[in-house]
Design a protein around this motif. Structure first.
Motif, PDB file in Angstrom:
ATOM      1  N   TYR A  18       0.827  -1.202   0.000  1.00 16.45           N
ATOM      2  CA  TYR A  18       0.000   0.000   0.000  1.00 16.45           C
ATOM      3  C   TYR A  18       0.868   1.262   0.000  1.00 16.45           C
ATOM      4  O   TYR A  18       0.668   2.159  -0.816  1.00 16.45           O
ATOM      5  N   VAL A  19       1.825   1.338   0.900  1.00 10.30           N
ATOM      6  CA  VAL A  19       2.656   2.541   1.029  1.00 10.30           C
ATOM      7  C   VAL A  19       3.577   2.720  -0.167  1.00 10.30           C
ATOM      8  O   VAL A  19       3.688   3.817  -0.721  1.00 10.30           O
ATOM      9  N   GLU A  20       4.251   1.650  -0.575  1.00  3.97           N
ATOM     10  CA  GLU A  20       5.267   1.768  -1.623  1.00  3.97           C
ATOM     11  C   GLU A  20       4.707   1.801  -3.042  1.00  3.97           C
ATOM     12  O   GLU A  20       5.353   2.343  -3.936  1.00  3.97           O
ATOM     13  N   HIS A  21       3.513   1.236  -3.231  1.00  3.84           N
ATOM     14  CA  HIS A  21       3.020   1.134  -4.609  1.00  3.84           C
ATOM     15  C   HIS A  21       1.631   1.742  -4.813  1.00  3.84           C
ATOM     16  O   HIS A  21       1.467   2.657  -5.606  1.00  3.84           O
ATOM     17  N   THR A  22       0.636   1.196  -4.105  1.00  2.00           N
ATOM     18  CA  THR A  22      -0.748   1.590  -4.364  1.00  2.00           C
ATOM     19  C   THR A  22      -0.988   3.066  -4.096  1.00  2.00           C
ATOM     20  O   THR A  22      -1.432   3.800  -4.985  1.00  2.00           O
ATOM     21  N   ARG A  23      -0.703   3.505  -2.876  1.00  2.00           N
ATOM     22  CA  ARG A  23      -0.951   4.911  -2.529  1.00  2.00           C
ATOM     23  C   ARG A  23      -0.116   5.841  -3.397  1.00  2.00           C
ATOM     24  O   ARG A  23      -0.601   6.866  -3.886  1.00  2.00           O
ATOM     25  N   LYS A  24       1.129   5.464  -3.615  1.00  2.00           N
ATOM     26  CA  LYS A  24       2.029   6.285  -4.442  1.00  2.00           C
ATOM     27  C   LYS A  24       1.486   6.426  -5.866  1.00  2.00           C
ATOM     28  O   LYS A  24       1.453   7.519  -6.423  1.00  2.00           O
ATOM     29  N   TRP A  25       1.052   5.304  -6.454  1.00  2.00           N
ATOM     30  CA  TRP A  25       0.544   5.351  -7.823  1.00  2.00           C
ATOM     31  C   TRP A  25      -0.698   6.232  -7.919  1.00  2.00           C
ATOM     32  O   TRP A  25      -0.806   7.072  -8.800  1.00  2.00           O
ATOM     33  N   TYR A  26      -1.635   6.022  -7.003  1.00  2.00           N
ATOM     34  CA  TYR A  26      -2.856   6.828  -7.028  1.00  2.00           C
ATOM     35  C   TYR A  26      -2.552   8.305  -6.774  1.00  2.00           C
ATOM     36  O   TYR A  26      -3.134   9.180  -7.402  1.00  2.00           O
ATOM     37  N   ALA A  27      -1.660   8.598  -5.851  1.00  2.00           N
ATOM     38  CA  ALA A  27      -1.312   9.990  -5.551  1.00  2.00           C
ATOM     39  C   ALA A  27      -0.673  10.668  -6.756  1.00  2.00           C
ATOM     40  O   ALA A  27      -0.877  11.866  -6.980  1.00  2.00           O
ATOM     41  N   GLU A  28       0.083   9.937  -7.549  1.00  2.16           N
ATOM     42  CA  GLU A  28       0.716  10.505  -8.739  1.00  2.16           C
ATOM     43  C   GLU A  28      -0.250  10.602  -9.913  1.00  2.16           C
ATOM     44  O   GLU A  28      -0.074  11.426 -10.798  1.00  2.16           O
ATOM     45  N   THR A  29      -1.272   9.754  -9.936  1.00  4.28           N
ATOM     46  CA  THR A  29      -2.193   9.684 -11.065  1.00  4.28           C
ATOM     47  C   THR A  29      -3.403  10.597 -10.916  1.00  4.28           C
ATOM     48  O   THR A  29      -3.867  11.184 -11.892  1.00  4.28           O
ATOM     49  N   ILE A  30      -3.906  10.722  -9.713  1.00  2.00           N
ATOM     50  CA  ILE A  30      -5.104  11.526  -9.458  1.00  2.00           C
ATOM     51  C   ILE A  30      -4.723  12.999  -9.444  1.00  2.00           C
ATOM     52  O   ILE A  30      -3.710  13.380  -8.869  1.00  2.00           O
ATOM     53  N   PRO A  31      -5.521  13.856 -10.090  1.00  2.00           N
ATOM     54  CA  PRO A  31      -5.181  15.285 -10.151  1.00  2.00           C
ATOM     55  C   PRO A  31      -5.279  15.974  -8.788  1.00  2.00           C
ATOM     56  O   PRO A  31      -6.023  15.549  -7.903  1.00  2.00           O
ATOM     57  N   PHE A  32      -4.499  17.023  -8.661  1.00  2.00           N
ATOM     58  CA  PHE A  32      -4.513  17.877  -7.468  1.00  2.00           C
ATOM     59  C   PHE A  32      -5.871  18.537  -7.353  1.00  2.00           C
ATOM     60  O   PHE A  32      -6.443  18.900  -8.359  1.00  2.00           O
ATOM     61  N   PRO A  33      -6.452  18.698  -6.246  1.00  2.00           N
ATOM     62  CA  PRO A  33      -6.057  18.378  -4.879  1.00  2.00           C
ATOM     63  C   PRO A  33      -6.583  17.025  -4.410  1.00  2.00           C
ATOM     64  O   PRO A  33      -6.349  16.626  -3.285  1.00  2.00           O
ATOM     65  N   LEU A  34      -7.286  16.308  -5.296  1.00  2.00           N
ATOM     66  CA  LEU A  34      -7.855  15.017  -4.910  1.00  2.00           C
ATOM     67  C   LEU A  34      -6.791  14.007  -4.493  1.00  2.00           C
ATOM     68  O   LEU A  34      -7.049  13.124  -3.682  1.00  2.00           O
ATOM     69  N   ASN A  35      -5.583  14.157  -5.050  1.00  2.00           N
ATOM     70  CA  ASN A  35      -4.529  13.189  -4.763  1.00  2.00           C
ATOM     71  C   ASN A  35      -4.103  13.189  -3.302  1.00  2.00           C
ATOM     72  O   ASN A  35      -3.443  12.273  -2.846  1.00  2.00           O
ATOM     73  N   PHE A  36      -4.490  14.218  -2.538  1.00  2.00           N
ATOM     74  CA  PHE A  36      -4.111  14.279  -1.130  1.00  2.00           C
ATOM     75  C   PHE A  36      -5.037  13.469  -0.224  1.00  2.00           C
ATOM     76  O   PHE A  36      -4.628  13.047   0.843  1.00  2.00           O
ATOM     77  N   PHE A  37      -6.291  13.288  -0.611  1.00  2.00           N
ATOM     78  CA  PHE A  37      -7.188  12.571   0.286  1.00  2.00           C
ATOM     79  C   PHE A  37      -7.910  11.388  -0.342  1.00  2.00           C
ATOM     80  O   PHE A  37      -8.359  10.487   0.356  1.00  2.00           O
ATOM     81  N   LEU A  38      -8.013  11.319  -1.652  1.00  2.00           N
ATOM     82  CA  LEU A  38      -8.742  10.225  -2.286  1.00  2.00           C
ATOM     83  C   LEU A  38      -8.101   8.856  -2.058  1.00  2.00           C
ATOM     84  O   LEU A  38      -8.827   7.893  -1.757  1.00  2.00           O
ATOM     85  N   PRO A  39      -6.768   8.705  -2.157  1.00  2.00           N
ATOM     86  CA  PRO A  39      -6.194   7.378  -1.887  1.00  2.00           C
ATOM     87  C   PRO A  39      -6.529   6.859  -0.480  1.00  2.00           C
ATOM     88  O   PRO A  39      -6.832   5.676  -0.311  1.00  2.00           O
ATOM     89  N   ASN A  40      -6.519   7.736   0.517  1.00  2.00           N
ATOM     90  CA  ASN A  40      -6.855   7.296   1.879  1.00  2.00           C
ATOM     91  C   ASN A  40      -8.332   6.924   1.996  1.00  2.00           C
ATOM     92  O   ASN A  40      -8.682   5.979   2.709  1.00  2.00           O
ATOM     93  N   CYS A  41      -9.192   7.651   1.297  1.00  2.00           N
ATOM     94  CA  CYS A  41     -10.624   7.299   1.291  1.00  2.00           C
ATOM     95  C   CYS A  41     -10.837   5.937   0.638  1.00  2.00           C
ATOM     96  O   CYS A  41     -11.620   5.116   1.129  1.00  2.00           O
ATOM     97  N   MET A  42     -10.132   5.690  -0.466  1.00  2.00           N
ATOM     98  CA  MET A  42     -10.239   4.401  -1.152  1.00  2.00           C
ATOM     99  C   MET A  42      -9.718   3.280  -0.257  1.00  2.00           C
ATOM    100  O   MET A  42     -10.293   2.196  -0.203  1.00  2.00           O
ATOM    101  N   HIS A  43      -8.630   3.547   0.453  1.00  2.00           N
ATOM    102  CA  HIS A  43      -8.052   2.582   1.383  1.00  2.00           C
ATOM    103  C   HIS A  43      -9.085   2.196   2.438  1.00  2.00           C
ATOM    104  O   HIS A  43      -9.313   1.008   2.706  1.00  2.00           O
ATOM    105  N   LYS A  44      -9.735   3.187   3.016  1.00  2.00           N
ATOM    106  CA  LYS A  44     -10.748   2.943   4.046  1.00  2.00           C
ATOM    107  C   LYS A  44     -11.915   2.125   3.478  1.00  2.00           C
ATOM    108  O   LYS A  44     -12.406   1.195   4.123  1.00  2.00           O
ATOM    109  N   GLN A  45     -12.369   2.451   2.264  1.00  2.00           N
ATOM    110  CA  GLN A  45     -13.476   1.716   1.645  1.00  2.00           C
ATOM    111  C   GLN A  45     -13.125   0.246   1.441  1.00  2.00           C
ATOM    112  O   GLN A  45     -13.947  -0.642   1.670  1.00  2.00           O
TER     113      GLN A  45
END
Length: 94
Positions: A18-45
């Protein structure tokens, strides 16, 4: 089509992945400012989905959970392989 429990575990629960790949990939792919909170929301879901599938105590023994998930996935693939047999497709060769 949704993710299988094994995919959820591999990408969203396994801390290293999650830390090294999933969150990093989503944070780099999702546009600003969503990249700051969307990966954590997806993680929780995804964690909530596993909780629904496996019950409240699913994370008490993560190693046991992982073994069960791989066993279930292996069983599923074995059944599909047996159904396919030597055919090219599940419902015949054409």
């Amino acid at each position: 089509m949704g993710c299988s429990p094994l995919q959820i575990h591999t990408f969203w629960v396994d801390a290293k992945n999650y830390v090294e790949h999933t969150r990093k990939w989503y944070a780099e792919t999702i546009p600003f400012p969503l990249n700051f909170f969307l990966p954590n929301c997806m993680h929780k879901q995804h964690l909530e989905r596993l909780q629904l599938l496996w019950g409240d105590g699913y994370m008490e023994d993560e190693e046991k959970l992982e073994k069960e998930l791989y066993r279930d996935a292996r069983e599923c693939l074995t059944l599909l392989s047996q159904r396919l047999g030597s055919q090219k497709f599940f419902f015949g060769d054409s």
